[in-house]
Scaffold this active site. Structure first.
Site, PDB file in Angstrom:
ATOM      1  N   CYS A  63      62.963   9.530  26.754  1.00 49.57           N
ATOM      2  CA  CYS A  63      64.011   9.028  25.869  1.00 49.57           C
ATOM      3  C   CYS A  63      65.310   9.796  26.071  1.00 49.57           C
ATOM      4  O   CYS A  63      65.306  11.037  26.184  1.00 49.57           O
ATOM      5  CB  CYS A  63      63.560   9.150  24.414  1.00 49.57           C
ATOM      6  SG  CYS A  63      64.778   8.593  23.201  1.00 49.57           S
ATOM      7  N   CYS A  69      67.543  14.111  18.842  1.00 50.24           N
ATOM      8  CA  CYS A  69      66.789  13.500  17.747  1.00 50.24           C
ATOM      9  C   CYS A  69      65.584  14.378  17.446  1.00 50.24           C
ATOM     10  O   CYS A  69      64.945  14.906  18.359  1.00 50.24           O
ATOM     11  CB  CYS A  69      66.360  12.098  18.184  1.00 50.24           C
ATOM     12  SG  CYS A  69      64.924  11.456  17.317  1.00 50.24           S
ATOM     13  N   CYS A  72      60.628  13.696  18.272  1.00 51.35           N
ATOM     14  CA  CYS A  72      59.602  14.090  19.240  1.00 51.35           C
ATOM     15  C   CYS A  72      59.768  15.558  19.615  1.00 51.35           C
ATOM     16  O   CYS A  72      60.887  16.071  19.695  1.00 51.35           O
ATOM     17  CB  CYS A  72      59.696  13.239  20.505  1.00 51.35           C
ATOM     18  SG  CYS A  72      59.262  11.506  20.274  1.00 51.35           S
ATOM     19  N   CYS A 146      63.951   3.855  21.114  1.00 50.91           N
ATOM     20  CA  CYS A 146      62.885   4.740  20.645  1.00 50.91           C
ATOM     21  C   CYS A 146      61.599   4.336  21.349  1.00 50.91           C
ATOM     22  O   CYS A 146      60.991   3.320  21.014  1.00 50.91           O
ATOM     23  CB  CYS A 146      62.719   4.653  19.134  1.00 50.91           C
ATOM     24  SG  CYS A 146      61.392   5.744  18.528  1.00 50.91           S
ATOM     25  N   GLN A 246      46.988   3.099   9.544  1.00 50.55           N
ATOM     26  CA  GLN A 246      46.887   3.892  10.758  1.00 50.55           C
ATOM     27  C   GLN A 246      48.098   3.603  11.640  1.00 50.55           C
ATOM     28  O   GLN A 246      48.576   2.473  11.723  1.00 50.55           O
ATOM     29  CB  GLN A 246      45.592   3.575  11.512  1.00 50.55           C
ATOM     30  CG  GLN A 246      44.329   3.965  10.768  1.00 50.55           C
ATOM     31  CD  GLN A 246      44.159   5.477  10.616  1.00 50.55           C
ATOM     32  OE1 GLN A 246      44.811   6.266  11.308  1.00 50.55           O
ATOM     33  NE2 GLN A 246      43.292   5.889   9.702  1.00 50.55           N
ATOM     34  N   GLU A 293      39.262   4.289  -3.862  1.00 50.08           N
ATOM     35  CA  GLU A 293      40.646   4.561  -3.480  1.00 50.08           C
ATOM     36  C   GLU A 293      41.452   4.829  -4.748  1.00 50.08           C
ATOM     37  O   GLU A 293      41.234   4.191  -5.775  1.00 50.08           O
ATOM     38  CB  GLU A 293      41.226   3.370  -2.714  1.00 50.08           C
ATOM     39  CG  GLU A 293      42.721   3.332  -2.556  1.00 50.08           C
ATOM     40  CD  GLU A 293      43.283   4.545  -1.843  1.00 50.08           C
ATOM     41  OE1 GLU A 293      44.304   5.080  -2.324  1.00 50.08           O
ATOM     42  OE2 GLU A 293      42.702   4.959  -0.814  1.00 50.08           O
ATOM     43  N   CYS A 370      43.828  13.601   9.682  1.00 51.28           N
ATOM     44  CA  CYS A 370      45.016  13.793  10.509  1.00 51.28           C
ATOM     45  C   CYS A 370      45.486  15.235  10.448  1.00 51.28           C
ATOM     46  O   CYS A 370      46.591  15.541  10.912  1.00 51.28           O
ATOM     47  CB  CYS A 370      46.137  12.847  10.058  1.00 51.28           C
ATOM     48  SG  CYS A 370      46.673  13.105   8.351  1.00 51.28           S
TER      49      CYS A 370
END
Length: 413
Positions: A63, A69, A72, A146, A246, A293, A370
Site C-alpha cells: 500500500c 496510515c 497496518c 486500502c 468475524q 449471548e 482473538c
C-alpha cells in the site's frame, strides 16, 4: 529528539522491532537483523529515520499509505517470516502460562478480504476527508486505497465521506463502520450532529443514491432500503447494527470447520458468546444447541433466522437466550447434559466461564479467541481442571497486524 544507530534483534508482540537496551527500544516498521537510524526521546519508542542495513526479509509494501496510515504494522515483512512470527505469538502466550502444545500451521489471510472496516471522516475547506488515524495520533491520514478491505468498501469510502460530512460540525469528525452484506453495505455512523428533519432527508437521499442496504446515525436507523443479510453457515441472518462478525469470510469458514471437527459426535452443545450464530447454525445441523449471548439484538437476530430458516435447512433444536456470561456464567451443574461446549468471548476472555467449565464433566471443548494472552489464561484454568489440549489452530484474519485468531480443541482426561 536525539538520533542514534541501533540494531534490531527481534520483533515485539505489537509488530515493532526491538533494539535491546535498558529499557528496550521499540521501533515501528523495522525487522530483526536490521541496523537502523532512529530518533529517540525519553520514552521507550523510537521513530525510524533510515535503514542502514536492510533485512533480506524486507519486501515492498502493498500500500502506498503504509507507515503514514496507522492501519497496518507489517506490510514490509516477507510472508513466511511474518506467518512464523504470528504462530510464535501464540506459543509465547501459552509458554507464559506454562502451557506446551503443538501449534498447527497458520491459516493465512489474503488481501482485499476484510468485510468490515471502520474509518474516520472530517471536513476541510477543500471537502470531505476519509481515512485512518496515523499511528499513535488523532491525525486523519487521507487514503485513496486500502489493500485490506473488500473492493466494495474501498470504492465507497470517499462517497460515504461526502455524505457523512453533511452531518458534521466544522471541526467535527465521525467514525464510519461499514460492513459488506449480501444485500449491500450496512453503514453505522457515530460522532455526527443530532438528527433533524433536514439531516434525515439528506442522509436518506444519500443512502438511496449510494444504494446502501442500511444507514444508521448515532444508533438510530435512518434508512433501511433492504435488510442487511449475511449467510452464516448457509442461514440468512439479518445483522443487528454493529453486531459481532468475524473479520473475513475465509477466516470464519476456517473457524467453523475447526469448531465442527472439535464437536464431532456431540448431540447436545452449548455455544457461549454466540453472537448472531456464527457457530450456532453450523453446529445445529447435527446437534441441539443452547446459544447464550449477552447482546439482545444479536439474540433476536439469531432467533429470527432460526425460526424463519431452520425447518427448511433441517436444523436441530436451537435454544437462544440472552445471558451476560461475565456476570452470570453457565454453571457446572447446568452443563450435566452437554456433550460439548464452544466459547468465543471478546478480547477480555472468559475467566469466570472457564472456571465453571473446569468444574464440569463436559467431554469436549473448543475455545476460540482473538487474544492469545487471555486465551492462555483461560486454558490454564481448564488444564488445571482436568482437560488436555488436542489441537491448536491459529487463523490470520487480521492481515499485516499483530492480531490473531486461535481455535483450541480440548478433551477431558
Amino acid at each position: 529528539m536525539a538520533e542514534e544507530e541501533v540494531e534490531i534483534l527481534r520483533m515485539g508482540h505489537q509488530g515493532e522491532g526491538v533494539a535491546e537496551r535498558r529499557p528496550p527500544l521499540f521501533v515501528p516498521y523495522t525487522l530483526p537483523g536490521e541496523r537502523v537510524r532512529v530518533a529517540t526521546d525519553e520514552s521507550d519508542h523510537g521513530s525510524l529515520k533510515g535503514i542502514l542495513t536492510p533485512s533480506p526479509e524486507r519486501i515492498k509494501p502493498a500500500c502506498a499509505h503504509f507507515t503514514r496510515c496507522g492501519g497496518c504494522a507489517l506490510q514490509h515483512w516477507q510472508e513466511e517470516a511474518y506467518a512464523s512470527w504470528k504462530e510464535g505469538l501464540v506459543a509465547q502466550a501459552f509458554s507464559q502460562q506454562g502451557i506446551s502444545a503443538e501449534i498447527s500451521p497458520i491459516i493465512r489471510a489474503k488481501p482485499h478480504t476484510r468485510r468490515r472496516a471502520s474509518f474516520a471522516v472530517t471536513r476541510t475547506k477543500s471537502g470531505a476527508v476519509a481515512g485512518y488515524y496515523a499511528r499513535g495520533t488523532h491525525q486523519i491520514v487521507p487514503v485513496s486505497m486500502c489493500p485490506l478491505v473488500r473492493p466494495e468498501i474501498e470504492s465507497a469510502m470517499q462517497p460515504l465521506a461526502d455524505l457523512v460530512a453533511g452531518g458534521l460540525s466544522r471541526k467535527g469528525r465521525a467514525s464510519v463502520l461499514v460492513t459488506v452484506t449480501a444485500s449491500g453495505l450496512d453503514v453505522m455512523v457515530s460522532g455526527g450532529k443530532p438528527l433533524d428533519i433536514d439531516l434525515r432527508m439528506h442522509l436518506s437521499e444519500g443512502a438511496d443514491r449510494l444504494d446502501l442496504a442500511r444507514l444508521s446515525w448515532e444508533g438510530e436507523i435512518v434508512a433501511e432500503r433492504r435488510l442487511p443479510l449475511l449467510a452464516l453457515s448457509g442461514i440468512p441472518v439479518t445483522l443487528a447494527p454493529g453486531a459481532f462478525l468475524q473479520a473475513t469470510a475465509d477466516g470464519e469458514a476456517a473457524l467453523v470447520q475447526s469448531v465442527l471437527e472439535g464437536m464431532e459426535g456431540a448431540g447436545d452443545v452449548a455455544d457461549l458468546f454466540a453472537g448472531c450464530g456464527t457457530f450456532t447454525f453450523a453446529l445445529a445441523r447435527k446437534a441441539n444447541v443452547l446459544a447464550l449471548e449477552g447482546e439482545a439484538g444479536q439474540v433476536e437476530a439469531l432467533e429470527r433466522a432460526f425460526h424463519r430458516e431452520g425447518p427448511a435447512h433441517h436444523l436441530k433444536r436451537i435454544t437462544a437466550e440472552r445471558r451476560d456470561l461475565f456476570r452470570r456464567p453457565l454453571l457446572a451443574p447446568e452443563m450435566k447434559k452437554l456433550d460439548g461446549i464452544v466459547f468465543d468471548p471478546p478480547r477480555a476472555g472468559a475467566a469466570a466461564q472457564a472456571a465453571e467449565i473446569a468444574k464440569s464433566a463436559v467431554p469436549r471443548l473448543v475455545a476460540v479467541s482473538c487474544n492469545p494472552a487471555t486465551l492462555a489464561r483461560d486454558l490454564r484454568a481448564l488444564l488445571d481442571g482436568g482437560y488436555e489440549i488436542s489441537r491448536v489452530q491459529p487463523v490470520d484474519q487480521f492481515l499485516w497486524s499483530p492480531h490473531i485468531e486461535v481455535a483450541v480443541h480440548l478433551t477431558r482426561r
